[in-house]
Design a protein around this motif. Sequence first.
Motif, mmCIF file in Angstrom:
data_model
loop_
_atom_site.group_PDB
_atom_site.id
_atom_site.type_symbol
_atom_site.label_atom_id
_atom_site.label_comp_id
_atom_site.label_asym_id
_atom_site.label_seq_id
_atom_site.Cartn_x
_atom_site.Cartn_y
_atom_site.Cartn_z
ATOM 1 N N LEU A 33 43.514 45.566 46.880
ATOM 2 C CA LEU A 33 44.384 46.156 45.697
ATOM 3 C C LEU A 33 45.087 44.926 45.056
ATOM 4 O O LEU A 33 46.198 45.277 44.005
ATOM 5 C CB LEU A 33 45.773 46.856 46.126
ATOM 6 C CG LEU A 33 45.880 47.502 48.136
ATOM 7 C CD1 LEU A 33 47.049 47.727 48.698
ATOM 8 C CD2 LEU A 33 45.574 48.778 46.856
ATOM 9 N N GLU A 34 45.135 44.084 44.817
ATOM 10 C CA GLU A 34 45.006 42.425 44.013
ATOM 11 C C GLU A 34 44.168 42.976 42.236
ATOM 12 O O GLU A 34 44.190 43.824 42.484
ATOM 13 C CB GLU A 34 45.235 41.451 44.524
ATOM 14 C CG GLU A 34 46.284 40.621 44.143
ATOM 15 C CD GLU A 34 45.650 38.857 44.165
ATOM 16 O OE1 GLU A 34 46.986 38.429 43.867
ATOM 17 O OE2 GLU A 34 44.189 38.430 44.684
ATOM 18 N N ASP A 35 43.697 41.543 43.155
ATOM 19 C CA ASP A 35 42.582 41.095 41.245
ATOM 20 C C ASP A 35 41.715 42.271 41.443
ATOM 21 O O ASP A 35 42.257 42.245 39.563
ATOM 22 C CB ASP A 35 42.378 39.913 41.476
ATOM 23 C CG ASP A 35 43.491 38.735 40.838
ATOM 24 O OD1 ASP A 35 44.998 39.315 40.947
ATOM 25 O OD2 ASP A 35 43.578 37.811 41.517
ATOM 26 N N ALA A 36 41.704 42.558 42.322
ATOM 27 C CA ALA A 36 40.348 43.970 41.925
ATOM 28 C C ALA A 36 40.744 45.196 41.292
ATOM 29 O O ALA A 36 40.388 45.909 40.448
ATOM 30 C CB ALA A 36 39.597 44.070 42.853
ATOM 31 N N VAL A 37 42.029 45.297 40.760
ATOM 32 C CA VAL A 37 42.855 46.560 40.317
ATOM 33 C C VAL A 37 44.009 46.723 39.524
ATOM 34 O O VAL A 37 44.341 45.866 39.205
ATOM 35 C CB VAL A 37 43.681 47.345 41.308
ATOM 36 C CG1 VAL A 37 44.105 48.668 40.850
ATOM 37 C CG2 VAL A 37 42.640 47.935 42.558
ATOM 38 N N ALA A 38 43.440 46.663 38.337
ATOM 39 C CA ALA A 38 43.992 46.422 37.075
ATOM 40 C C ALA A 38 45.645 47.587 37.129
ATOM 41 O O ALA A 38 45.565 48.265 37.937
ATOM 42 C CB ALA A 38 43.092 48.216 36.068
ATOM 43 N N PRO A 39 46.739 46.723 36.618
ATOM 44 C CA PRO A 39 47.727 46.865 36.691
ATOM 45 C C PRO A 39 48.147 48.396 37.235
ATOM 46 O O PRO A 39 48.993 49.404 37.954
ATOM 47 C CB PRO A 39 49.049 46.967 35.841
ATOM 48 C CG PRO A 39 48.239 45.294 35.931
ATOM 49 C CD PRO A 39 46.531 45.643 35.620
ATOM 50 N N GLU A 40 47.569 48.994 36.212
ATOM 51 C CA GLU A 40 47.830 51.077 35.984
ATOM 52 C C GLU A 40 47.349 51.647 37.460
ATOM 53 O O GLU A 40 47.645 52.748 36.944
ATOM 54 C CB GLU A 40 47.387 51.857 34.750
ATOM 55 C CG GLU A 40 45.653 51.527 34.231
ATOM 56 C CD GLU A 40 45.781 49.912 33.743
ATOM 57 O OE1 GLU A 40 45.004 49.912 32.996
ATOM 58 O OE2 GLU A 40 46.752 48.637 33.368
ATOM 59 N N SER A 41 45.846 51.247 37.865
ATOM 60 C CA SER A 41 45.386 52.060 38.358
ATOM 61 C C SER A 41 46.116 51.644 39.939
ATOM 62 O O SER A 41 45.515 52.628 41.070
ATOM 63 C CB SER A 41 44.134 51.478 38.620
ATOM 64 O OG SER A 41 43.286 51.693 37.427
#
Length: 290
Positions: A33-41
């Motif tokens: 849920l951290e760096d691999a996921v863009a803020p909007e996602s």
Amino acid sequence: MNSLRTLLFAPGDNLHRMARAVATEADAVVLDLEDAVAPESKPVARHHVREFLAESTREGVYVRVNAVGSDDYRSDLDALGAVIGSAAGLLIPKVESAAQLLELDADLRSLESEHSTQIPLPVLAILESAAGILAAQSIAHAPRVQCLVFGTLDLAAELGVTPTVTGEEYLHARSHLVLVSRAAGLAGPLDGPHTRVDDPVELEASAQHARSLGFGGKVIIHPAQIAPVHAAFAPSEAELIHAQAVVDAYRQAQVSGIGAVRLPDGTFIDRPVVVRAAALLGLEPEKVHV
């Protein structure tokens, strides 16, 4: 103190990659849920991970939440809610103090009480800054910590160094994590990822070097990296032959009432060497006694 050899990451907003990850032979999988996921996602990722935990029967599924104290961290815990007990544990990024993990422990106690979770959730603490490495001893003794994870890429950026295959630029930091892990009674730490997915030779060399320093396993970012890392962290045939020779010589010395044990090559062995040999052979040290 069983070590995880492979920790395979999959982005929480990608259902296909999560499903593919849990179908592999990686020792553990991390839904990110951290760096691999863009803020909007991140909202959709939280929904997917929550549903995945509710339905998956695979053991060893961890979740990497966002850094303790951040808004996203609070949203992550709120979203996981009733299914948090279905995870094998949480990965906590950017850990720089034991105080962060004490805050996390309080939050998890509240969630576990609210949802009647019986088993306290373990934590893998990612140390990826100079401050985190220097605070590793207190972090290793913090509540719930199962293992330390070496965050190579963030640390390299902070230190201004270029990561190499064998990672000599991290030697002090790596050895420090191994020492504090063992002193705290933890398994060997997990090394950071090797980002060149298409080069298994480099990957195995990187993993073998980490193992030689006392690491127990490695973060991986693609299923193709599982086999080379498992091979690197497995005892070689030569190691197993030597270990068996140590155990056999020790047992024979016990039968003969001999205190000093000497191998045919002239090497003298003592109890710590026997304990190490027994571990390589998958034996409990006490079972080496005749």
